[in-house]
Design a protein around this motif. Structure first.
Motif, PDB file in Angstrom:
ATOM      1  N   UNK A   1       0.847  -1.196   0.000  1.00 50.97           N
ATOM      2  CA  UNK A   1       0.000   0.000   0.000  1.00 50.97           C
ATOM      3  C   UNK A   1       0.881   1.244   0.000  1.00 50.97           C
ATOM      4  N   UNK A   2       1.676   1.352  -1.076  1.00 51.48           N
ATOM      5  CA  UNK A   2       2.549   2.512  -1.207  1.00 51.48           C
ATOM      6  C   UNK A   2       2.863   2.721  -2.684  1.00 51.48           C
ATOM      7  N   UNK A   3       3.045   3.983  -3.080  1.00 54.72           N
ATOM      8  CA  UNK A   3       3.370   4.296  -4.459  1.00 54.72           C
ATOM      9  C   UNK A   3       4.879   4.206  -4.632  1.00 54.72           C
ATOM     10  N   UNK A   4       5.321   3.142  -5.289  1.00 50.45           N
ATOM     11  CA  UNK A   4       6.745   2.894  -5.456  1.00 50.45           C
ATOM     12  C   UNK A   4       6.954   2.100  -6.732  1.00 50.45           C
ATOM     13  N   UNK A   5       7.994   2.413  -7.475  1.00 47.86           N
ATOM     14  CA  UNK A   5       8.279   1.697  -8.722  1.00 47.86           C
ATOM     15  C   UNK A   5       8.468   0.207  -8.461  1.00 47.86           C
ATOM     16  N   UNK A   6       7.873  -0.587  -9.333  1.00 47.69           N
ATOM     17  CA  UNK A   6       8.057  -2.038  -9.284  1.00 47.69           C
ATOM     18  C   UNK A   6       8.844  -2.434 -10.525  1.00 47.69           C
ATOM     19  N   UNK A   7       9.980  -3.104 -10.326  1.00 44.12           N
ATOM     20  CA  UNK A   7      10.867  -3.447 -11.426  1.00 44.12           C
ATOM     21  C   UNK A   7      11.180  -4.940 -11.414  1.00 44.12           C
ATOM     22  N   UNK A   8      11.591  -5.442 -12.548  1.00 41.32           N
ATOM     23  CA  UNK A   8      11.988  -6.851 -12.643  1.00 41.32           C
ATOM     24  C   UNK A   8      13.432  -7.002 -12.163  1.00 41.32           C
ATOM     25  N   UNK A   9      13.864  -8.220 -11.860  1.00 41.45           N
ATOM     26  CA  UNK A   9      15.276  -8.429 -11.501  1.00 41.45           C
ATOM     27  C   UNK A   9      16.236  -7.969 -12.590  1.00 41.45           C
ATOM     28  N   UNK A  10      15.841  -8.109 -13.853  1.00 40.13           N
ATOM     29  CA  UNK A  10      16.721  -7.673 -14.949  1.00 40.13           C
ATOM     30  C   UNK A  10      16.902  -6.165 -14.940  1.00 40.13           C
ATOM     31  N   UNK A  11      15.802  -5.439 -14.758  1.00 34.61           N
ATOM     32  CA  UNK A  11      15.884  -3.980 -14.688  1.00 34.61           C
ATOM     33  C   UNK A  11      16.691  -3.555 -13.466  1.00 34.61           C
ATOM     34  N   UNK A  12      16.483  -4.245 -12.362  1.00 33.17           N
ATOM     35  CA  UNK A  12      17.229  -3.942 -11.147  1.00 33.17           C
ATOM     36  C   UNK A  12      18.729  -4.133 -11.378  1.00 33.17           C
ATOM     37  N   UNK A  13      19.095  -5.208 -12.054  1.00 35.63           N
ATOM     38  CA  UNK A  13      20.508  -5.471 -12.338  1.00 35.63           C
ATOM     39  C   UNK A  13      21.106  -4.365 -13.192  1.00 35.63           C
ATOM     40  N   UNK A  14      20.363  -3.927 -14.204  1.00 34.57           N
ATOM     41  CA  UNK A  14      20.856  -2.845 -15.065  1.00 34.57           C
ATOM     42  C   UNK A  14      21.080  -1.566 -14.259  1.00 34.57           C
ATOM     43  N   UNK A  15      20.120  -1.244 -13.406  1.00 34.48           N
ATOM     44  CA  UNK A  15      20.254  -0.035 -12.584  1.00 34.48           C
ATOM     45  C   UNK A  15      21.454  -0.145 -11.646  1.00 34.48           C
ATOM     46  N   UNK A  16      21.603  -1.302 -10.996  1.00 32.62           N
ATOM     47  CA  UNK A  16      22.706  -1.463 -10.049  1.00 32.62           C
ATOM     48  C   UNK A  16      24.051  -1.419 -10.750  1.00 32.62           C
ATOM     49  N   UNK A  17      24.145  -1.990 -11.947  1.00 30.38           N
ATOM     50  CA  UNK A  17      25.404  -1.929 -12.704  1.00 30.38           C
ATOM     51  C   UNK A  17      25.792  -0.477 -12.992  1.00 30.38           C
ATOM     52  N   UNK A  18      24.799   0.304 -13.384  1.00 30.53           N
ATOM     53  CA  UNK A  18      25.058   1.709 -13.681  1.00 30.53           C
ATOM     54  C   UNK A  18      25.483   2.456 -12.420  1.00 30.53           C
ATOM     55  N   UNK A  19      24.808   2.173 -11.314  1.00 28.50           N
ATOM     56  CA  UNK A  19      25.114   2.864 -10.069  1.00 28.50           C
ATOM     57  C   UNK A  19      26.498   2.481  -9.542  1.00 28.50           C
ATOM     58  N   UNK A  20      26.840   1.206  -9.644  1.00 26.88           N
ATOM     59  CA  UNK A  20      28.158   0.753  -9.203  1.00 26.88           C
ATOM     60  C   UNK A  20      29.260   1.393 -10.047  1.00 26.88           C
ATOM     61  N   UNK A  21      28.990   1.537 -11.354  1.00 28.44           N
ATOM     62  CA  UNK A  21      29.985   2.172 -12.230  1.00 28.44           C
ATOM     63  C   UNK A  21      30.237   3.627 -11.849  1.00 28.44           C
ATOM     64  N   UNK A  22      29.304   4.211 -11.122  1.00 28.30           N
ATOM     65  CA  UNK A  22      29.440   5.598 -10.663  1.00 28.30           C
ATOM     66  C   UNK A  22      30.040   5.671  -9.255  1.00 28.30           C
ATOM     67  N   UNK A  23      30.457   4.507  -8.740  1.00 31.23           N
ATOM     68  CA  UNK A  23      31.073   4.464  -7.419  1.00 31.23           C
ATOM     69  C   UNK A  23      30.099   4.325  -6.278  1.00 31.23           C
ATOM     70  N   UNK A  24      28.832   4.035  -6.575  1.00 31.37           N
ATOM     71  CA  UNK A  24      27.826   3.888  -5.525  1.00 31.37           C
ATOM     72  C   UNK A  24      27.779   2.455  -5.002  1.00 31.37           C
ATOM     73  N   UNK A  25      27.317   2.317  -3.783  1.00 29.46           N
ATOM     74  CA  UNK A  25      27.152   0.992  -3.172  1.00 29.46           C
ATOM     75  C   UNK A  25      25.666   0.629  -3.177  1.00 29.46           C
TER      76      UNK A  25
END
Length: 273
Positions: free
Chosen positions: A98-122
């Motif tokens: 019961x909250x407005x929040x993006x719902x993503x697939x594991x594949x989309x999540x992996x793409x986002x995390x790869x991009x974030x890690x490449x920027x030095x994020x944890x």
């Protein structure tokens, strides 16, 4: 341990997503989740208030050799403490919230995390207890909800299955393995000379057996045979094996057609050419 080759260097993602198990219940389930992590090179395991305490001796046998992950697991009292050093956290859940929040697939999540890690994020991914999943207060601070597309009538995954899906997509997002390839073996491609020897050998035995007895059709038949064999891209070893097969067949039955033809002529019923 099937498929494990200890002579190969491990592919480890030290900057990969932290796998955060919130309130895990059984040591066996923790071990199986760790096995899934290590399959894909993830080593940052964080346990939030494990129900049966830690260390749990049941986890190590279930991890099937991924001891390095278990030995370095970090224990936290709360989810907030476990995620305090992370810049982006994702929550896995199969239940609608019961909250407005993006719902993503594991594949989309992996793409986002790869991009974030490449920027030095944890980054990190939360997994809830086996029985009830994450609480809303754990999900609320997360960047998005990760939901696996499944059969809606049976969308139940166990803890290790959920971890393996996320870890697999993370690994695949950075993997360059071709979609199809032929493993290199301890041999080499056949040379043109070796292939010509195979052609000559096969055609010679087919002439003796009577298969190529029709002169007007022979060139087309030979061309078709050579074309089929050439497409196979044989190795040196395969050409040697195939020539051995031809020799064996010729030895056992090479004279069969000639004998059959002679028998028919003897019976006064010669074969029509």
């Amino acid at each position: 341990m099937a498929g494990t080759d200890h002579t190969q260097p491990a592919i480890l993602h030290d900057n990969g997503p932290a796998i955060i198990l919130v309130g895990p219940q059984l040591g066996e389930n923790i071990g199986k989740a760790v096995r899934a992590m290590y399959n894909f090179g993830l080593t940052d395991l964080r346990l939030v208030a494990p129900r049966d305490g830690w260390p749990n001796p049941a986890a190590w046998p279930a991890a099937a050799g991924a001891d390095v992950v278990l030995d370095n697991a970090r224990i936290y009292a709360t989810t907030a403490e476990a995620t305090a050093d992370l810049h982006h956290v994702y929550a896995t859940t199969a239940r609608s919230r019961d909250m407005k929040k993006s719902v993503i697939t594991p594949r989309r999540c992996a793409d986002l995390m790869r991009r974030q890690v490449s920027q030095g994020h944890k980054v990190g991914v939360l997994f809830g207890p086996e029985k009830a999943g994450l609480k809303n207060e754990d999900v609320a601070p997360c960047a998005a909800i990760v939901s696996v597309p499944l059969n809606p009538a049976f969308a139940s995954l166990n803890l290790a299955q959920a971890v393996v899906l996320v870890a697999y997509e993370w690994f695949q997002a950075g993997d360059e393995t071709p979609a199809e390839y032929i493993p290199e073996l301890d041999t080499r491609p056949a040379t043109g000379e070796e292939m010509q020897g195979l052609f000559d050998h096969l055609e010679s035995e087919l002439m003796k057996s009577g298969y190529l007895r029709h002169e007007e059709r022979r060139p087309v038949m030979i061309r078709n045979l050579r074309n089929m064999l050439s497409r196979a891209r044989f190795t040196h070893q395969e050409v040697s094996t195939l020539r051995g097969v031809i020799r064996a067949l010729a030895t056992m039955g090479g004279a069969g057609w000639q004998q059959e033809k002679a028998a028919r002529e003897t019976d006064g019923n010669p074969e029509k050419e």
